[in-house]
Design an enzyme around this catalytic site. Structure first.
Site, mmCIF file in Angstrom:
data_model
loop_
_atom_site.group_PDB
_atom_site.id
_atom_site.type_symbol
_atom_site.label_atom_id
_atom_site.label_comp_id
_atom_site.label_asym_id
_atom_site.label_seq_id
_atom_site.Cartn_x
_atom_site.Cartn_y
_atom_site.Cartn_z
ATOM 1 N N LEU A 65 0.948 -1.338 0.031
ATOM 2 C CA LEU A 65 -0.092 -0.234 0.499
ATOM 3 C C LEU A 65 1.353 1.154 -0.006
ATOM 4 O O LEU A 65 1.914 1.462 0.135
ATOM 5 C CB LEU A 65 -1.246 -0.278 1.414
ATOM 6 C CG LEU A 65 -1.730 -1.072 1.476
ATOM 7 C CD1 LEU A 65 -2.572 -1.831 2.619
ATOM 8 C CD2 LEU A 65 -3.390 -0.896 0.286
ATOM 9 N N PRO A 66 0.260 2.157 -0.213
ATOM 10 C CA PRO A 66 1.428 3.378 -0.750
ATOM 11 C C PRO A 66 2.130 3.950 0.688
ATOM 12 O O PRO A 66 2.792 4.634 0.636
ATOM 13 C CB PRO A 66 -0.367 4.465 -1.001
ATOM 14 C CG PRO A 66 -0.980 3.965 -1.628
ATOM 15 C CD PRO A 66 -0.773 2.446 -0.729
ATOM 16 N N THR A 96 6.778 0.707 1.929
ATOM 17 C CA THR A 96 7.493 1.757 2.915
ATOM 18 C C THR A 96 6.621 2.312 2.788
ATOM 19 O O THR A 96 5.733 3.207 2.655
ATOM 20 C CB THR A 96 7.777 2.304 1.539
ATOM 21 O OG1 THR A 96 8.874 1.274 0.670
ATOM 22 C CG2 THR A 96 9.488 3.090 2.126
ATOM 23 N N LYS A 171 15.409 0.039 5.568
ATOM 24 C CA LYS A 171 14.955 1.236 4.095
ATOM 25 C C LYS A 171 14.950 2.303 3.841
ATOM 26 O O LYS A 171 16.269 2.605 2.988
ATOM 27 C CB LYS A 171 13.393 0.271 3.790
ATOM 28 C CG LYS A 171 12.653 1.035 2.890
ATOM 29 C CD LYS A 171 13.174 0.568 1.309
ATOM 30 C CE LYS A 171 12.226 1.420 0.287
ATOM 31 N NZ LYS A 171 12.418 0.514 -1.158
ATOM 32 N N LYS A 246 9.865 10.415 -1.274
ATOM 33 C CA LYS A 246 9.277 9.946 0.059
ATOM 34 C C LYS A 246 10.032 9.384 0.883
ATOM 35 O O LYS A 246 9.428 9.600 2.107
ATOM 36 C CB LYS A 246 8.087 9.294 -0.829
ATOM 37 C CG LYS A 246 6.975 7.688 -0.009
ATOM 38 C CD LYS A 246 6.640 6.809 -0.375
ATOM 39 C CE LYS A 246 5.742 5.983 1.455
ATOM 40 N NZ LYS A 246 5.635 4.353 0.093
#
Ligand code: NAD
Length: 296
Positions: A65-66, A96, A171, A246
């Site tokens: 998902l976003p 993420t 990440k 992001k």
């Protein structure tokens, strides 16, 4: 073969879900987009009209998902994964998202007696289609061991990064370093050019000297030295500047809550923010060299 509920069939999720179908798993997908559901069905998957329906018989749930708020919505509430998945299902969130939300959702999952891992990826849409993603996994050793065979269908390198949330930590730390090293590489090639040193010569020297880094040797932002780099293809993404922004913003958020000074990460965030404000966020992130040169 497992029964898998897959939530979030976007640019990344759809090809990942298709790889699970191709490996023989019974995949039931859910997305807000009907077009995505139609594509999954065409690839041999099954579709559901709610998240709850998608996971009702799942042994494994994968979500892609976003952002954190979407993950929280999908996992909580009456039709959420935690209320509807069968006892004992393994939950894998590959989105993420911010570290705090990842840890909060994992704690809620644990309270509801589910094993959950955060398993964000690198490798992009190409890696998702090829089944060659890198997964950075946060969760218990037992949950990691259960998740690994599923992740191996969608990826090549599967790392256990520690407890819940540590996949997200790995990440954002990696991508903060990448953003910073890309801007540094851009500056070195711009300065070299201004002072009369051509890109290929600087590359040949620096690639074997102490300035060597992935942003230069695999993804050189100056056209020429690395033929496969987006710099030789009008800076078409690749890894879009919007995605880099992001991840840098997530790293800044995490730096703030961990009370850790990351001044270079902050500056990189500001520069990618500028690139987005100039309407160039769809360009590859190496295209920031064009902004630094004053081209936009
Ligand atoms: P995307 O926007 O293409 O896909 C997200 C999907 O989630 C959409 O299809 C959307 O309809 C769906 N969705 C949103 N809310 C939902 C809900 N409540 N229920 C069901 N579905 C819902 O994004 P993407 O490019 O596939 O990226 C997914 C995640 O992977 C993001 O967290 C991103 O940061 C990460 N990621 C992306 C890339 C990349 O190259 N695209 C690379 C690495 C990591």
């Amino acid at each position: 073969m497992s029964s898998i509920g897959f939530i979030g069939l976007g640019n990344m999720g759809l090809p990942m879900a298709k790889n699970l179908v191709a490996a023989g798993h019974h995949v039931t997908g859910f997305d807000l987009s009907q077009a995505a559901l139609t594509e999954l069905a065409a690839a041999g998957g099954h579709v559901a009209q709610t998240a709850g329906q998608a996971v009702a018989a799942a042994e494994v749930v994968v979500s892609m998902l976003p952002a954190g708020r979407h993950v929280e919505t999908v996992y909580s509430g009456d039709d959420g994964v935690l209320a509807t998945a069968p006892a004992g299902a393994l939950l894998i969130d590959s989105s993420t998202i911010d570290v705090d939300t990842a840890r909060r959702v994992a704690a809620a999952a644990q309270a509801a007696a589910f094993d959950m891992v955060d398993a964000p990826v690198s490798g992009g849409v190409g890696g998702a289609a090829a089944g060659s993603l890198t997964f950075m996994v946060g969760g218990s050793a037992e949950a990691f061991a259960k998740a690994k065979p599923i992740l191996e269908i969608m990826g090549k390198n599967i790392f256990h990064a520690g407890g819940n949330g540590n996949g997200q930590v790995a990440k954002i730390c990696n991508n903060m370093l990448l953003g910073i090293s890309m801007i540094g590489t851009c500056e070195a090639f711009m300065l070299g050019e201004k002072l009369g040193l051509d890109a290929q010569t600087l590359f040949d020297i620096s690639a074997t000297a102490s300035g060597q880094c992935w942003s230069m040797t695999s993804y050189c932002p100056a056209p020429g030295p690395v033929p496969t780099a987006p710099s030789n293809n009008e800076y078409k993404a690749g890894f879009a500047a919007a995605m880099m922004l992001k991840d840098l913003q997530l790293a800044q958020e995490a730096s703030g809550s961990a009370d850790c000074q990351t001044p270079m990460g902050l500056r990189a965030t500001e520069l990618y923010q500028q690139m987005a404000e100039k309407g160039q966020e769809d360009l590859d992130f190496s295209g920031i060299i064009q902004m630094l040169k004053g081209a936009f």
